[in-house]
Scaffold this motif. Structure first.
Motif, PDB file in Angstrom:
ATOM      1  N   ASN A 170       0.822  -1.199   0.000  1.00  0.00           N
ATOM      2  CA  ASN A 170       0.000   0.000   0.000  1.00  0.00           C
ATOM      3  C   ASN A 170       0.860   1.256   0.000  1.00  0.00           C
ATOM      4  O   ASN A 170       1.771   1.391   0.818  1.00  0.00           O
ATOM      5  N   GLY A 171       0.570   2.168  -0.906  1.00  0.00           N
ATOM      6  CA  GLY A 171       1.266   3.442  -0.915  1.00  0.00           C
ATOM      7  C   GLY A 171       2.651   3.421  -1.499  1.00  0.00           C
ATOM      8  O   GLY A 171       3.329   4.448  -1.509  1.00  0.00           O
ATOM      9  N   THR A 172       3.125   2.277  -2.017  1.00  0.00           N
ATOM     10  CA  THR A 172       4.450   2.219  -2.626  1.00  0.00           C
ATOM     11  C   THR A 172       4.397   2.826  -4.026  1.00  0.00           C
ATOM     12  O   THR A 172       3.327   3.065  -4.589  1.00  0.00           O
ATOM     13  N   ILE A 173       5.563   3.047  -4.613  1.00  0.00           N
ATOM     14  CA  ILE A 173       5.610   3.631  -5.948  1.00  0.00           C
ATOM     15  C   ILE A 173       4.952   2.709  -6.969  1.00  0.00           C
ATOM     16  O   ILE A 173       4.344   3.181  -7.945  1.00  0.00           O
ATOM     17  N   LEU A 174       5.035   1.384  -6.763  1.00  0.00           N
ATOM     18  CA  LEU A 174       4.385   0.469  -7.698  1.00  0.00           C
ATOM     19  C   LEU A 174       2.868   0.534  -7.560  1.00  0.00           C
ATOM     20  O   LEU A 174       2.135   0.382  -8.546  1.00  0.00           O
ATOM     21  N   HIS A 175       2.379   0.759  -6.342  1.00  0.00           N
ATOM     22  CA  HIS A 175       0.956   1.002  -6.136  1.00  0.00           C
ATOM     23  C   HIS A 175       0.546   2.293  -6.824  1.00  0.00           C
ATOM     24  O   HIS A 175      -0.444   2.345  -7.563  1.00  0.00           O
ATOM     25  N   LEU A 176       1.326   3.349  -6.604  1.00  0.00           N
ATOM     26  CA  LEU A 176       1.014   4.640  -7.205  1.00  0.00           C
ATOM     27  C   LEU A 176       1.040   4.552  -8.734  1.00  0.00           C
ATOM     28  O   LEU A 176       0.171   5.103  -9.416  1.00  0.00           O
ATOM     29  N   GLY A 177       2.036   3.854  -9.285  1.00  0.00           N
ATOM     30  CA  GLY A 177       2.132   3.726 -10.734  1.00  0.00           C
ATOM     31  C   GLY A 177       0.903   3.074 -11.340  1.00  0.00           C
ATOM     32  O   GLY A 177       0.377   3.528 -12.364  1.00  0.00           O
ATOM     33  N   ALA A 178       0.426   1.991 -10.704  1.00  0.00           N
ATOM     34  CA  ALA A 178      -0.773   1.318 -11.210  1.00  0.00           C
ATOM     35  C   ALA A 178      -2.026   2.146 -10.950  1.00  0.00           C
ATOM     36  O   ALA A 178      -2.919   2.220 -11.807  1.00  0.00           O
ATOM     37  N   ALA A 179      -2.099   2.775  -9.777  1.00  0.00           N
ATOM     38  CA  ALA A 179      -3.271   3.593  -9.451  1.00  0.00           C
ATOM     39  C   ALA A 179      -3.397   4.780 -10.398  1.00  0.00           C
ATOM     40  O   ALA A 179      -4.502   5.170 -10.792  1.00  0.00           O
ATOM     41  N   MET A 180      -2.268   5.375 -10.765  1.00  0.00           N
ATOM     42  CA  MET A 180      -2.288   6.476 -11.730  1.00  0.00           C
ATOM     43  C   MET A 180      -2.844   6.001 -13.070  1.00  0.00           C
ATOM     44  O   MET A 180      -3.641   6.699 -13.716  1.00  0.00           O
ATOM     45  N   PHE A 181      -2.441   4.800 -13.491  1.00  0.00           N
ATOM     46  CA  PHE A 181      -2.946   4.247 -14.747  1.00  0.00           C
ATOM     47  C   PHE A 181      -4.451   4.010 -14.673  1.00  0.00           C
ATOM     48  O   PHE A 181      -5.209   4.406 -15.572  1.00  0.00           O
ATOM     49  N   VAL A 182      -4.884   3.351 -13.601  1.00  0.00           N
ATOM     50  CA  VAL A 182      -6.314   3.056 -13.422  1.00  0.00           C
ATOM     51  C   VAL A 182      -7.132   4.341 -13.388  1.00  0.00           C
ATOM     52  O   VAL A 182      -8.197   4.454 -14.007  1.00  0.00           O
ATOM     53  N   ASP A 183      -6.612   5.341 -12.674  1.00  0.00           N
ATOM     54  CA  ASP A 183      -7.312   6.617 -12.548  1.00  0.00           C
ATOM     55  C   ASP A 183      -7.401   7.337 -13.894  1.00  0.00           C
ATOM     56  O   ASP A 183      -8.474   7.794 -14.300  1.00  0.00           O
ATOM     57  N   GLN A 184      -6.268   7.420 -14.598  1.00  0.00           N
ATOM     58  CA  GLN A 184      -6.272   8.169 -15.859  1.00  0.00           C
ATOM     59  C   GLN A 184      -7.072   7.467 -16.952  1.00  0.00           C
ATOM     60  O   GLN A 184      -7.635   8.123 -17.832  1.00  0.00           O
ATOM     61  N   ALA A 185      -7.148   6.127 -16.893  1.00  0.00           N
ATOM     62  CA  ALA A 185      -7.925   5.381 -17.886  1.00  0.00           C
ATOM     63  C   ALA A 185      -9.391   5.236 -17.477  1.00  0.00           C
ATOM     64  O   ALA A 185     -10.210   4.801 -18.287  1.00  0.00           O
ATOM     65  N   GLY A 186      -9.710   5.601 -16.230  1.00  0.00           N
ATOM     66  CA  GLY A 186     -11.092   5.520 -15.757  1.00  0.00           C
ATOM     67  C   GLY A 186     -11.590   4.095 -15.605  1.00  0.00           C
ATOM     68  O   GLY A 186     -12.708   3.757 -16.013  1.00  0.00           O
ATOM     69  N   LEU A 187     -10.772   3.235 -14.978  1.00  0.00           N
ATOM     70  CA  LEU A 187     -11.097   1.812 -14.874  1.00  0.00           C
ATOM     71  C   LEU A 187     -11.507   1.415 -13.457  1.00  0.00           C
ATOM     72  O   LEU A 187     -11.208   2.111 -12.485  1.00  0.00           O
ATOM     73  N   ASP A 188     -12.154   0.263 -13.357  1.00  0.00           N
ATOM     74  CA  ASP A 188     -12.517  -0.337 -12.077  1.00  0.00           C
ATOM     75  C   ASP A 188     -11.727  -1.636 -11.950  1.00  0.00           C
ATOM     76  O   ASP A 188     -12.146  -2.690 -12.444  1.00  0.00           O
ATOM     77  N   ILE A 189     -10.541  -1.544 -11.331  1.00  0.00           N
ATOM     78  CA  ILE A 189      -9.654  -2.690 -11.158  1.00  0.00           C
ATOM     79  C   ILE A 189      -9.233  -2.749  -9.694  1.00  0.00           C
ATOM     80  O   ILE A 189      -8.818  -1.740  -9.127  1.00  0.00           O
ATOM     81  N   ARG A 190      -9.320  -3.919  -9.093  1.00  0.00           N
ATOM     82  CA  ARG A 190      -9.080  -4.066  -7.651  1.00  0.00           C
ATOM     83  C   ARG A 190      -7.588  -4.165  -7.332  1.00  0.00           C
ATOM     84  O   ARG A 190      -6.835  -4.800  -8.063  1.00  0.00           O
ATOM     85  N   HIS A 191      -7.185  -3.538  -6.233  1.00  0.00           N
ATOM     86  CA  HIS A 191      -5.783  -3.534  -5.802  1.00  0.00           C
ATOM     87  C   HIS A 191      -5.532  -4.632  -4.775  1.00  0.00           C
ATOM     88  O   HIS A 191      -6.285  -4.786  -3.814  1.00  0.00           O
ATOM     89  N   ILE A 192      -4.435  -5.378  -4.962  1.00  0.00           N
ATOM     90  CA  ILE A 192      -4.005  -6.400  -3.996  1.00  0.00           C
ATOM     91  C   ILE A 192      -2.571  -6.073  -3.574  1.00  0.00           C
ATOM     92  O   ILE A 192      -1.635  -6.240  -4.366  1.00  0.00           O
ATOM     93  N   PRO A 193      -2.373  -5.579  -2.351  1.00  0.00           N
ATOM     94  CA  PRO A 193      -1.015  -5.223  -1.909  1.00  0.00           C
ATOM     95  C   PRO A 193      -0.220  -6.432  -1.428  1.00  0.00           C
ATOM     96  O   PRO A 193      -0.771  -7.354  -0.829  1.00  0.00           O
ATOM     97  N   TYR A 194       1.074  -6.443  -1.707  1.00  0.00           N
ATOM     98  CA  TYR A 194       1.996  -7.478  -1.234  1.00  0.00           C
ATOM     99  C   TYR A 194       3.061  -6.843  -0.342  1.00  0.00           C
ATOM    100  O   TYR A 194       3.117  -5.619  -0.207  1.00  0.00           O
ATOM    101  N   ARG A 195       3.891  -7.686   0.232  1.00  0.00           N
ATOM    102  CA  ARG A 195       4.997  -7.195   1.056  1.00  0.00           C
ATOM    103  C   ARG A 195       6.286  -7.287   0.248  1.00  0.00           C
ATOM    104  O   ARG A 195       7.113  -8.164   0.453  1.00  0.00           O
ATOM    105  N   GLY A 196       6.411  -6.406  -0.737  1.00  0.00           N
ATOM    106  CA  GLY A 196       7.636  -6.365  -1.515  1.00  0.00           C
ATOM    107  C   GLY A 196       7.463  -6.836  -2.945  1.00  0.00           C
ATOM    108  O   GLY A 196       6.481  -7.498  -3.308  1.00  0.00           O
ATOM    109  N   MET A 197       8.467  -6.501  -3.746  1.00  0.00           N
ATOM    110  CA  MET A 197       8.453  -6.811  -5.180  1.00  0.00           C
ATOM    111  C   MET A 197       8.571  -8.310  -5.447  1.00  0.00           C
ATOM    112  O   MET A 197       7.922  -8.844  -6.356  1.00  0.00           O
ATOM    113  N   GLY A 198       9.386  -9.015  -4.655  1.00  0.00           N
ATOM    114  CA  GLY A 198       9.580 -10.451  -4.869  1.00  0.00           C
ATOM    115  C   GLY A 198       8.279 -11.243  -4.787  1.00  0.00           C
ATOM    116  O   GLY A 198       7.929 -11.976  -5.735  1.00  0.00           O
ATOM    117  N   PRO A 199       7.531 -11.126  -3.678  1.00  0.00           N
ATOM    118  CA  PRO A 199       6.249 -11.843  -3.576  1.00  0.00           C
ATOM    119  C   PRO A 199       5.259 -11.426  -4.662  1.00  0.00           C
ATOM    120  O   PRO A 199       4.495 -12.259  -5.172  1.00  0.00           O
TER     121      PRO A 199
END
Length: 333
Positions: A170-199
């Motif tokens: 939650n709140g990481t740059i990878l979250h922000l990057g995807a959220a920016m895409f979803v927001d700018q494209a006007g989509l309804d896509i669910r977010h699933i947070p992980y604990r790090g890039m590896g998982p």
């Protein structure tokens, strides 16, 4: 959206020539500091999980950095809470140059998404240098019926709430990057947070998660093998290692642009001699072909601005990310 590159063009970062000139001017101070640091290990705290872009980059250059500094470099991963867990250890470290940290964009995103951080992201650190920048890539599991951003947007709009995307937390740059895409494209896509890039990468590869914005380096091999499908890169221009993958901006979202970066920092109050010593260690290390080539192979553009310019960059990026978080409406779930 301004990138690291546009900030550089407008003077927040100096040219490589200026950086080297600055380093030469400071050569008088580090001689004593080098003697002080020589022999004892340099503890490098990474507030990210093993397998992340920053982790791979630092492990790739750690031997060269150890040679340049004349001391062993010991890397320690302390992931959690979007980098806050590890950074809390960096800011509390001894102010003698024995401990540094390498942080990413998350460091400047966190103040905008977390209400309570146990340190001040600007006042409690000493920026040393920005090591490099790298784009991200929007990837999909092959089961997703889309090969381009346009196809993904069309499918997601026809099937609202069906798709999900993962992030490194939650709140990481990878979250922000995807959220920016979803927001700018006007989509309804669910977010699933992980604990790090590896998982996160493991579950995108396994199909438990369908989409994600991830670092280019750890994804490139999976993209080439077909295990992941690259839909678009996040930078303003296409990426040399993935030349066939168009940018997200050129696929109907012209305002979308995001680069990753990694930067070396110390605790607040780190003596200038130690800051110079470590900064010049990074300069010398990344003049060595094995380190330079390894970092470039991972998709990084080497930067190395001097400490004053790195501090200006931290300030400008903190302000820029606060605006991006507000625009994309990123909140802690």
């Amino acid at each position: 959206m301004h990138t690291f590159h546009s900030i550089a063009r407008h003077g927040a970062l100096v040219s490589r020539r200026s950086a080297l000139a600055w380093g030469v001017a400071a050569l008088g101070a580090p001689a004593l500091a080098l003697a002080q640091g020589e022999g004892r290990p340099l503890r490098m705290i990474l507030p990210v999980s093993a397998g992340s872009g920053a982790d791979g980059a630092m492990r790739a250059i750690s031997n060269s950095l150890a040679k340049a500094l004349g001391q062993p470099v010991v890397i320690e991963n302390l992931p959690g809470a979007g980098g806050i867990t590890g950074t809390a250890q960096i800011v509390r470290a001894p102010r003698d140059g024995s401990v540094i940290g390498v942080v990413s964009n998350n460091h400047v995103v966190n103040p905008a998404v977390y209400r309570n951080i146990p340190f001040d992201s600007l006042a409690d650190i000493t920026p040393i240098t920005v090591v490099g920048t790298t784009p991200f890539v929007l990837v999909a599991h092959p089961s997703v019926p889309a090969r381009t951003v346009q196809e993904l947007v069309a499918y997601a709009k026809a099937h609202p709430g069906v798709l999900n995307y993962g992030s490194s937390g939650n709140g990481t740059i990878l979250h922000l990057g995807a959220a920016m895409f979803v927001d700018q494209a006007g989509l309804d896509i669910r977010h699933i947070p992980y604990r790090g890039m590896g998982p996160l990468m493991n579950d995108i590869l396994g199909g438990q998660v369908q989409l994600g914005v991830v670092a280019v380096a750890p994804a490139a091999g999976h993209i080439k093998s077909g295990a992941l499908r690259a839909l678009g890169v996040t930078s303003a221009a296409r990426v040399a290692s993935l030349p066939q993958v168009p940018t997200i901006a050129e696929q109907g979202l012209p305002g979308y642009e995001l680069d990753g970066w990694i930067a070396a920092i110390g605790p607040a109050g780190l003596p200038r001699a130690e800051v110079y010593r470590i900064y010049q260690g990074f300069q010398r290390a990344l003049q060595m072909p094995e380190a330079r080539d390894a970092l470039v192979a991972q998709g990084y553009v080497i930067r190395l601005p001097p400490p004053e310019e790195a501090a200006a960059f931290f300030r400008s990026e903190t302000a820029r990310m606060a605006q991006a978080v507000k625009s994309a409406n990123v909140k802690m779930d």
